[in-house]
Design a protein around this motif. Structure first.
Motif: not given
Length: 110
Positions: A16-25
């Protein structure tokens, strides 16, 4: 101490934290986790976590076509995911503070 068990307990929060500022695959999310210092994280663990968080209603997904390979499925935090990130972050900080206090106050230096 084996960090594998610790990772199991905080992988949802880390994703959740790594997706906080930017979407990702998927692969991008794994790369971000590893570059943050979670080197021991397994591919299957990350993909399983993404599926579970999506099924729990904390993430949305969308597909982006790629000219150089297969289409990529992106994951994004939705409002429920952001709320969960805030709640889990508070719990983690409280737990980490407690552990820091225990380690510092109990004279861990033998």
């Amino acid at each position: 101490m084996d960090t594998t068990q610790l990772l199991k307990g905080v992988l949802d929060l880390a994703v959740l934290a790594v997706l906080k500022d930017e979407d990702g695959y998927g692969y991008d999310i794994m790369r971000r986790l590893r570059s943050a210092g979670l080197d021991e994280i397994g591919d299957a663990s990350v993909y399983g976590t993404l599926r579970r968080l999506f099924q729990a209603g904390l993430l949305t997904t969308y597909v982006v076509p790629s000219e150089s390979g297969p289409h990529r499925k992106y994951y994004a935090l939705n409002p429920a995911g952001r709320d969960q990130l805030l709640r889990s972050g508070k719990i983690w900080r409280s737990f980490a503070t407690t552990m820091d206090t225990l380690l510092d106050d109990k004279g861990m230096a033998a």
